[in-house]
Write a protein that holds these residues in place. Structure first.
Motif, mmCIF file in Angstrom:
data_model
loop_
_atom_site.group_PDB
_atom_site.id
_atom_site.type_symbol
_atom_site.label_atom_id
_atom_site.label_comp_id
_atom_site.label_asym_id
_atom_site.label_seq_id
_atom_site.Cartn_x
_atom_site.Cartn_y
_atom_site.Cartn_z
ATOM 1 N N THR A 78 0.833 -1.196 0.000
ATOM 2 C CA THR A 78 0.000 0.000 0.000
ATOM 3 C C THR A 78 0.871 1.251 0.000
ATOM 4 N N VAL A 79 0.501 2.214 -0.840
ATOM 5 C CA VAL A 79 1.232 3.480 -0.897
ATOM 6 C C VAL A 79 0.608 4.465 0.080
ATOM 7 N N MET A 80 1.430 5.061 0.904
ATOM 8 C CA MET A 80 0.979 6.073 1.842
ATOM 9 C C MET A 80 1.594 7.406 1.438
ATOM 10 N N CYS A 81 0.755 8.419 1.276
ATOM 11 C CA CYS A 81 1.224 9.739 0.875
ATOM 12 C C CYS A 81 1.095 10.717 2.037
ATOM 13 N N GLN A 82 1.974 11.680 2.078
ATOM 14 C CA GLN A 82 2.061 12.588 3.219
ATOM 15 C C GLN A 82 0.763 13.358 3.449
ATOM 16 N N HIS A 83 0.086 13.732 2.355
ATOM 17 C CA HIS A 83 -1.137 14.528 2.475
ATOM 18 C C HIS A 83 -2.388 13.710 2.166
ATOM 19 N N GLY A 84 -2.291 12.398 2.310
ATOM 20 C CA GLY A 84 -3.460 11.549 2.190
ATOM 21 C C GLY A 84 -3.706 10.969 0.807
ATOM 22 N N PRO A 85 -4.826 10.214 0.658
ATOM 23 C CA PRO A 85 -5.139 9.532 -0.596
ATOM 24 C C PRO A 85 -5.278 10.470 -1.788
ATOM 25 N N GLY A 86 -5.761 11.696 -1.553
ATOM 26 C CA GLY A 86 -5.895 12.649 -2.655
ATOM 27 C C GLY A 86 -4.558 12.963 -3.285
ATOM 28 N N GLU A 87 -3.517 13.002 -2.470
ATOM 29 C CA GLU A 87 -2.179 13.253 -3.002
ATOM 30 C C GLU A 87 -1.687 12.048 -3.798
ATOM 31 N N CYS A 88 -1.971 10.839 -3.308
ATOM 32 C CA CYS A 88 -1.590 9.639 -4.066
ATOM 33 C C CYS A 88 -2.241 9.651 -5.440
ATOM 34 N N LEU A 89 -3.509 10.039 -5.486
ATOM 35 C CA LEU A 89 -4.220 10.120 -6.760
ATOM 36 C C LEU A 89 -3.539 11.109 -7.693
ATOM 37 N N LEU A 90 -3.297 12.314 -7.220
ATOM 38 C CA LEU A 90 -2.737 13.347 -8.083
ATOM 39 C C LEU A 90 -1.271 13.071 -8.436
ATOM 40 N N ASN A 91 -0.508 12.475 -7.512
ATOM 41 C CA ASN A 91 0.844 12.058 -7.871
ATOM 42 C C ASN A 91 0.807 11.134 -9.085
ATOM 43 N N THR A 92 -0.119 10.179 -9.057
ATOM 44 C CA THR A 92 -0.205 9.198 -10.134
ATOM 45 C C THR A 92 -0.721 9.833 -11.415
ATOM 46 N N ILE A 93 -1.710 10.706 -11.303
ATOM 47 C CA ILE A 93 -2.225 11.393 -12.493
ATOM 48 C C ILE A 93 -1.124 12.206 -13.160
ATOM 49 N N GLU A 94 -0.315 12.896 -12.368
ATOM 50 C CA GLU A 94 0.769 13.696 -12.954
ATOM 51 C C GLU A 94 1.867 12.797 -13.523
ATOM 52 N N ALA A 95 2.131 11.667 -12.873
ATOM 53 C CA ALA A 95 3.097 10.713 -13.424
ATOM 54 C C ALA A 95 2.608 10.185 -14.768
ATOM 55 N N CYS A 96 1.330 9.882 -14.852
ATOM 56 C CA CYS A 96 0.749 9.399 -16.108
ATOM 57 C C CYS A 96 0.811 10.473 -17.189
ATOM 58 N N THR A 97 0.554 11.705 -16.820
ATOM 59 C CA THR A 97 0.597 12.810 -17.784
ATOM 60 C C THR A 97 2.010 12.988 -18.335
ATOM 61 N N ILE A 98 3.005 12.893 -17.474
ATOM 62 C CA ILE A 98 4.402 13.005 -17.916
ATOM 63 C C ILE A 98 4.731 11.891 -18.902
ATOM 64 N N SER A 99 4.247 10.676 -18.617
ATOM 65 C CA SER A 99 4.536 9.527 -19.474
ATOM 66 C C SER A 99 3.814 9.608 -20.817
ATOM 67 N N ILE A 100 2.560 10.006 -20.794
ATOM 68 C CA ILE A 100 1.745 10.034 -22.010
ATOM 69 C C ILE A 100 2.053 11.245 -22.877
ATOM 70 N N TYR A 101 2.397 12.353 -22.235
ATOM 71 C CA TYR A 101 2.748 13.581 -22.960
ATOM 72 C C TYR A 101 4.190 13.950 -22.596
#
Length: 230
Positions: A78-101
């Protein structure tokens, strides 16, 4: 008809495209390790890192954004993010954006948009950034199908291998040199590390051949590793 906000972002993107030159082997690598809901990371990206595109210094820089920060993986995976699950979501969305674009102008525009919303306390509207930047929302599919998790695992490994280990975010590295508390002076380090001949005008105020950089007294706020945030 495009909204005023869309027009502004399209104008910025157009200017950025004009400023970015083809990648050069002599370019300096700037790596920024951050997490999406850290307000100090957002401030750095929105109000400081953006200047690379405004003053032409991006032409000598290979900019890498690594959205993982102070997150960690528990023994059960399980991934734990400093500012909660919302941060885990946005970290991943931004990682995906970097990869796709992978074009730095495209993914930076999206990340800049999301982080600007955080500073405005409107991070819940992050999906609007796909429309504002005119990028497709394929990163959402990347998040849902598990590819985003693989990207984040890669960023987790890279962040864990930093030497010296990161103590806070934003953690800024120029080539192999960690700037640590002096990260706000990143432009000076970039200009001095560049060994090419196409020196941007914005760099000409820095002594490019100095081997030792004086550390400025910085009082910049950061998100420290190990702190629990609400």
């Amino acid at each position: 008809m495009a909204s005023k906000k869309q027009f502004i972002f399209l104008l910025i993107a157009s200017v950025l495209l004009l400023l970015v030159s083809p990648s050069c082997g002599q370019n300096v690598t700037l790596s920024v390790y951050y997490e999406t809901l850290c307000p100090y990371c957002a401030d750095f990206i929105v109000n400081h890192l953006v200047k690379l595109f405004q003053n032409g210094i991006i032409s000598i820089v290979n900019l890498r954004l690594i959205p993982w920060g102070n997150a960690f993986i528990q023994p059960d995976g399980t991934v734990m993010c400093q500012h909660g699950p919302g941060e885990c979501l946005l970290n991943t969305i931004e990682a995906c954006t970097i990869s796709i674009y992978p074009d730095v102008v495209q993914h930076f525009s999206f990340i800049h948009c999301v982080e600007r919303l955080l500073l405005e306390k409107r991070q819940a509207e992050w999906m609007d950034c796909f429309k504002i930047t005119r990028l497709g929302n394929v990163p959402i599919d990347c998040y849902r199908n598990g590819n985003g998790k693989l990207l984040e695992q890669k960023y987790a490994t890279e962040t864990a291998q930093l030497n010296p280990p990161h103590r806070f975010v934003p953690w800024v590295v120029v080539n192999d040199q960690s700037l640590q508390e002096d990260y706000m002076n990143f432009v000076s380090y970039l200009c001095r590390a560049y060994k090419g001949t196409q020196v941007p005008e914005a760099c000409r105020s820095f002594p490019l051949r100095t081997s030792v950089l004086e550390k400025a007294d910085t009082t910049s706020s950061v998100c420290y590793a190990g702190e629990v945030k609400s």
